[in-house]
Design a protein around this motif. Sequence first.
Motif, PDB file in Angstrom:
ATOM      1  N   LEU A  48      21.434   1.852  20.817  1.00 33.75           N
ATOM      2  CA  LEU A  48      19.994   2.083  20.678  1.00 33.75           C
ATOM      3  C   LEU A  48      19.539   3.226  21.580  1.00 33.75           C
ATOM      4  O   LEU A  48      18.713   4.049  21.167  1.00 33.75           O
ATOM      5  N   ALA A  49      20.060   3.288  22.794  1.00 35.86           N
ATOM      6  CA  ALA A  49      19.691   4.387  23.690  1.00 35.86           C
ATOM      7  C   ALA A  49      20.086   5.725  23.081  1.00 35.86           C
ATOM      8  O   ALA A  49      19.331   6.711  23.157  1.00 35.86           O
ATOM      9  N   ALA A  61      16.693  13.002  10.474  1.00 33.99           N
ATOM     10  CA  ALA A  61      16.631  11.624   9.996  1.00 33.99           C
ATOM     11  C   ALA A  61      17.636  10.807  10.785  1.00 33.99           C
ATOM     12  O   ALA A  61      18.661  11.326  11.242  1.00 33.99           O
ATOM     13  N   LEU A  62      17.337   9.536  10.935  1.00 32.26           N
ATOM     14  CA  LEU A  62      18.290   8.585  11.507  1.00 32.26           C
ATOM     15  C   LEU A  62      18.784   7.721  10.358  1.00 32.26           C
ATOM     16  O   LEU A  62      17.989   7.052   9.696  1.00 32.26           O
ATOM     17  N   VAL A  63      20.086   7.755  10.110  1.00 33.59           N
ATOM     18  CA  VAL A  63      20.670   7.047   8.968  1.00 33.59           C
ATOM     19  C   VAL A  63      21.500   5.883   9.477  1.00 33.59           C
ATOM     20  O   VAL A  63      22.535   6.082  10.123  1.00 33.59           O
ATOM     21  N   ALA A  64      21.040   4.664   9.214  1.00 34.95           N
ATOM     22  CA  ALA A  64      21.755   3.465   9.644  1.00 34.95           C
ATOM     23  C   ALA A  64      22.869   3.156   8.651  1.00 34.95           C
ATOM     24  O   ALA A  64      22.614   2.983   7.458  1.00 34.95           O
ATOM     25  N   VAL A  65      24.099   3.065   9.145  1.00 37.58           N
ATOM     26  CA  VAL A  65      25.258   2.746   8.321  1.00 37.58           C
ATOM     27  C   VAL A  65      25.759   1.380   8.769  1.00 37.58           C
ATOM     28  O   VAL A  65      26.331   1.232   9.850  1.00 37.58           O
ATOM     29  N   SER A  72      17.976  -2.947  11.475  1.00 40.41           N
ATOM     30  CA  SER A  72      16.980  -3.457  12.415  1.00 40.41           C
ATOM     31  C   SER A  72      17.053  -2.719  13.745  1.00 40.41           C
ATOM     32  O   SER A  72      16.022  -2.384  14.350  1.00 40.41           O
ATOM     33  N   LEU A  73      18.272  -2.438  14.206  1.00 40.77           N
ATOM     34  CA  LEU A  73      18.424  -1.690  15.452  1.00 40.77           C
ATOM     35  C   LEU A  73      17.855  -0.280  15.301  1.00 40.77           C
ATOM     36  O   LEU A  73      17.178   0.237  16.198  1.00 40.77           O
ATOM     37  N   ALA A  74      18.116   0.340  14.161  1.00 37.48           N
ATOM     38  CA  ALA A  74      17.573   1.674  13.914  1.00 37.48           C
ATOM     39  C   ALA A  74      16.048   1.659  13.897  1.00 37.48           C
ATOM     40  O   ALA A  74      15.402   2.620  14.347  1.00 37.48           O
ATOM     41  N   LEU A  75      15.461   0.587  13.383  1.00 40.00           N
ATOM     42  CA  LEU A  75      14.000   0.499  13.356  1.00 40.00           C
ATOM     43  C   LEU A  75      13.411   0.577  14.756  1.00 40.00           C
ATOM     44  O   LEU A  75      12.308   1.108  14.942  1.00 40.00           O
ATOM     45  N   GLY A 270      13.243 -18.352  17.206  1.00 34.41           N
ATOM     46  CA  GLY A 270      12.940 -17.445  16.106  1.00 34.41           C
ATOM     47  C   GLY A 270      14.023 -16.394  15.955  1.00 34.41           C
ATOM     48  O   GLY A 270      14.612 -15.936  16.943  1.00 34.41           O
ATOM     49  N   TYR A 271      14.317 -16.037  14.701  1.00 31.19           N
ATOM     50  CA  TYR A 271      15.259 -14.965  14.379  1.00 31.19           C
ATOM     51  C   TYR A 271      14.520 -13.958  13.510  1.00 31.19           C
ATOM     52  O   TYR A 271      13.900 -14.332  12.515  1.00 31.19           O
ATOM     53  N   ALA A 272      14.605 -12.675  13.852  1.00 28.93           N
ATOM     54  CA  ALA A 272      14.010 -11.620  13.038  1.00 28.93           C
ATOM     55  C   ALA A 272      15.101 -10.677  12.576  1.00 28.93           C
ATOM     56  O   ALA A 272      15.876 -10.175  13.395  1.00 28.93           O
ATOM     57  N   ASP A 273      15.182 -10.447  11.264  1.00 29.24           N
ATOM     58  CA  ASP A 273      16.274  -9.654  10.681  1.00 29.24           C
ATOM     59  C   ASP A 273      17.634 -10.188  11.107  1.00 29.24           C
ATOM     60  O   ASP A 273      18.592  -9.441  11.308  1.00 29.24           O
TER      61      ASP A 273
END
Length: 303
Positions: A48-49, A61-65, A72-75, A270-273
Amino acid sequence: MTAEITLFVNPAAGNGRGRDAAQPAARALRAAGFSVRTVVGTDADDALARARAAVRGGTGALVAVGGDGMVSLALQAVAGTDTPLGVVAVGTGNDIARALGLPVRAPARAGRIIAEALKGGRGRVVDLGRVDGRWFGSVLASGFDSRVNDRANRMRRPVGRLRYDLAMLAELAALRPVPYRITLDDGPALEIEAILVAVGNGPSYGGGMRICGDAELDDGLLDVTVVGECSRTTLVRVFPRVYRGSHLAHPAVTAHRAAKVTLEAPGVTGYADGEPVGPLPVTVEAVADAVRVLVPASALAVP
């Protein structure tokens, strides 16, 4: 338009599909004239850093693969910025990609879609949910479904939707209602015994379970699905309907919409994504127009 694109790669996604998918996606982007840089962190915090550094540096652009976890981390890096998000969905669930009309496990095609969207200045601006400073794109789960998620995340086999099905069966033995206190916007609190409460920015989780089946990504609202007290037999009978979203018509299920939702319940996480956000109580907010996603023309919202 900046010609350098950042691939944000989870090499472990989908039993190695993340690593294998990065190359065909990169080739498609390079063939379209873009320079491609790959970011792979040593762990989630490091990744993430690095992603945030790429965004600050002006990447095109940031492309999450990877899967929903990687998206979710890319968000966390692109939400609230001008940097668009691309998705090469090769994980297990891929619920965020499906909600956006993006291809699943087709990395070269996903790369071409991203390139075409960038060249055409195209993208879909969508809402995100936010809880305790964390952004999410699909669903915040709590109660029975968060316990299923917890168990499924500990399992290594089988892969795909069957893993969640088996985790659900294992959790049925301990099925019990939980006293919830639910506050929608600034209205009076709803107190109810519930098996689960799900708060959806998008419609599905767990690889296609449409728990908040009517949720829309650009309406500025969260969909709240409450499964009230019911027996194991009822839950098992209704469960298959969640993949079509038709469970919402069952009398044990109620649905609400709100821009802000506070959930309180003892002993519930709670769990998100699919990622843990911590024990309840939590307050979830819908944030309109939070991110621009690179999608095919067919997936653009019709005015």
